[in-house]
Design a protein around this motif. Structure first.
Motif, PDB file in Angstrom:
ATOM      1  N   LEU A   1      43.725  46.002  42.866  1.00 30.16           N
ATOM      2  CA  LEU A   1      43.838  44.688  43.503  1.00 30.16           C
ATOM      3  C   LEU A   1      42.810  43.694  42.966  1.00 30.16           C
ATOM      4  O   LEU A   1      42.866  42.504  43.279  1.00 30.16           O
TER       5      LEU A   1
ATOM      6  N   GLU B   1      43.692  40.055  41.286  1.00 30.81           N
ATOM      7  CA  GLU B   1      44.124  39.049  42.262  1.00 30.81           C
ATOM      8  C   GLU B   1      42.935  38.581  43.095  1.00 30.81           C
ATOM      9  O   GLU B   1      42.796  37.394  43.401  1.00 30.81           O
ATOM     10  N   GLY B   2      42.051  39.514  43.459  1.00 32.09           N
ATOM     11  CA  GLY B   2      40.860  39.148  44.222  1.00 32.09           C
ATOM     12  C   GLY B   2      39.940  38.237  43.440  1.00 32.09           C
ATOM     13  O   GLY B   2      39.422  37.247  43.974  1.00 32.09           O
TER      14      GLY B   2
ATOM     15  N   HIS C   1      40.086  41.134  53.437  1.00 35.43           N
ATOM     16  CA  HIS C   1      41.057  40.900  52.374  1.00 35.43           C
ATOM     17  C   HIS C   1      40.784  41.924  51.282  1.00 35.43           C
ATOM     18  O   HIS C   1      39.823  41.787  50.511  1.00 35.43           O
ATOM     19  N   ASP C   2      41.606  42.956  51.210  1.00 37.96           N
ATOM     20  CA  ASP C   2      41.370  44.048  50.294  1.00 37.96           C
ATOM     21  C   ASP C   2      41.279  43.596  48.840  1.00 37.96           C
ATOM     22  O   ASP C   2      40.459  44.084  48.075  1.00 37.96           O
ATOM     23  N   ASP C   3      42.127  42.644  48.460  1.00 44.31           N
ATOM     24  CA  ASP C   3      42.075  42.170  47.080  1.00 44.31           C
ATOM     25  C   ASP C   3      40.759  41.460  46.785  1.00 44.31           C
ATOM     26  O   ASP C   3      40.169  41.642  45.716  1.00 44.31           O
TER      27      ASP C   3
ATOM     28  N   GLY D   1      37.945  42.472  44.109  1.00 46.02           N
ATOM     29  CA  GLY D   1      37.460  41.469  43.158  1.00 46.02           C
ATOM     30  C   GLY D   1      35.953  41.340  43.195  1.00 46.02           C
ATOM     31  O   GLY D   1      35.302  41.209  42.159  1.00 46.02           O
TER      32      GLY D   1
END
Length: 92
Positions: free
Chosen positions: A9, A12-13, A80-82, A86
């Motif tokens: 992910l 995207e993060g 927010h996992d992404d 990141g």
């Protein structure tokens, strides 16, 4: 040491964190000043926050100021996992 379950992910993060950085000009100005002055050099700062791109940008700003930063999420429903992946990719 980061503990991130799904590093796939991260791209995207990172994209979201970079977007936030472009839209938080005051914090970015502070970050530039901190990079030069290193006001937090030798200090460890820990936080338990809703981890999302804006709060991660705050952590990156503290790091730019020389701090060793440890961040953890306070609520799995607001994390927010992404963005967390990141942040790990960016060294936080």
């Amino acid at each position: 040491m980061s503990k991130v379950k799904d590093m796939s992910l991260a791209p995207e993060g990172v994209r979201k964190i970079e977007w936030v950085q472009k839209h938080m000009p005051v914090l970015e100005a502070i970050k530039k000043e901190y990079e030069e002055t290193q006001p937090f050099k030798g200090i460890t700062i820990g936080s338990c926050l809703h981890l999302e791109p804006k709060t991660i940008n705050l952590g990156l700003t503290l790091m730019a100021g020389g701090a060793e930063v440890a961040m953890t999420g306070c609520n799995p429903l607001s994390t927010h996992d992404d963005a967390v992946a990141g942040a790990a990719d960016l060294g936080l």
